[in-house]
Motif scaffolding. Structure first.
Motif: not given
Length: 243
Positions: A18, A21-22, A60, A158, A208, A216
């Motif tokens: 998570q 990659s978002g 982010d 993200r 990240a 992504l």
């Protein structure tokens, strides 16, 4: 390896994915938990999703400088999550698990092969309805949003997804608590998952910086397809035990 340890490992991997990659926390954690600790889905998984998405949004936060971009999705996702939480069974039937798995594989696979949903006003609200229902059912609101949301800036991508997942999760938890309460068993299962959150955090923060922005969305869709396969296998195993 005990089921509690396997569950914590599954959460740690999902947290790392998570943050890198978002997306992917619920998509990856829910099928794995359904395999090793079914009682952790959906309520305990929803509860641990809150700190995970807070961390992800903070990581982010610069990506939100341009504003929150998923408002139209939230507008329908929250009511759908609330309604589904009111009628969803506590234990998912194998047929429901199978249907969810097939849906994830088909939609994610189509998106990965280049299919694009039409850019019309109804798409975002429709994605919100499906996402909210999946959030309350199996704590996996990600797939419909991944199909419709695109942003080439990694931080914005993200951050927007993290805030969206946080809003839908809090809405689902709040209604479940108000409707039938969250019992001590669910809280105990949540506590068993928290070490995975702590373990996955630094790994995800490190990863990240390594994932290219253009990868992504494909990464999230691939995870969705794999999660769907896991759900199908789970449903098949349940049917075999029932014979």
């Amino acid at each position: 390896m005990t089921s509690a340890l396997l569950a914590a490992v599954a959460v740690a991997v999902a947290v790392a994915i998570q943050l890198a990659s978002g997306s992917g926390f619920g998509l990856l954690a829910a099928p794995l938990l359904l395999l090793v600790e079914p009682d952790a889905v959906p309520v305990p998984l929803l509860l641990v999703t809150v700190p995970v998405m807070l961390v992800a949004a903070w990581q982010d936060r610069s990506g939100l400088a341009g504003g929150f971009e998923l408002g139209r999705v939230v507008a329908t996702a929250v009511p759908a999550a609330v309604l589904t939480a009111a009628v969803a069974p506590q234990v998912l039937a194998p047929a429901t698990v199978l249907a969810l798995g097939v849906l994830e594989v088909v939609v994610a696979g189509a998106a990965l092969t280049g299919w694009r949903c039409a850019d019309v006003p109804v798409v975002a609200p429709a994605a919100g309805l499906a996402s909210g229902a999946l959030a309350a059912l199996v704590a996996t609101p990600g797939l419909p949003v991944l199909v419709v949301y695109r942003n080439p800036a990694p931080a914005a991508y993200r951050a927007n997804l993290a805030v969206y997942y946080l809003v839908i999760t809090v809405a689902s938890i709040s209604f479940i608590q108000g409707l039938r309460g969250i019992g001590p068993d669910a809280l105990a299962a949540t506590a068993r998952l928290l070490p995975g959150v702590v373990a996955g955090w630094p790994l995800g923060a490190w990863l990240a910086g390594l994932v290219p922005g253009r990868q992504l969305r494909p990464a999230g869709l691939t995870l969705a397809a794999l999660a769907g396969v896991a759900l199908i296998l789970k449903a098949a195993a349940s049917c075999d035990r029932g014979r």
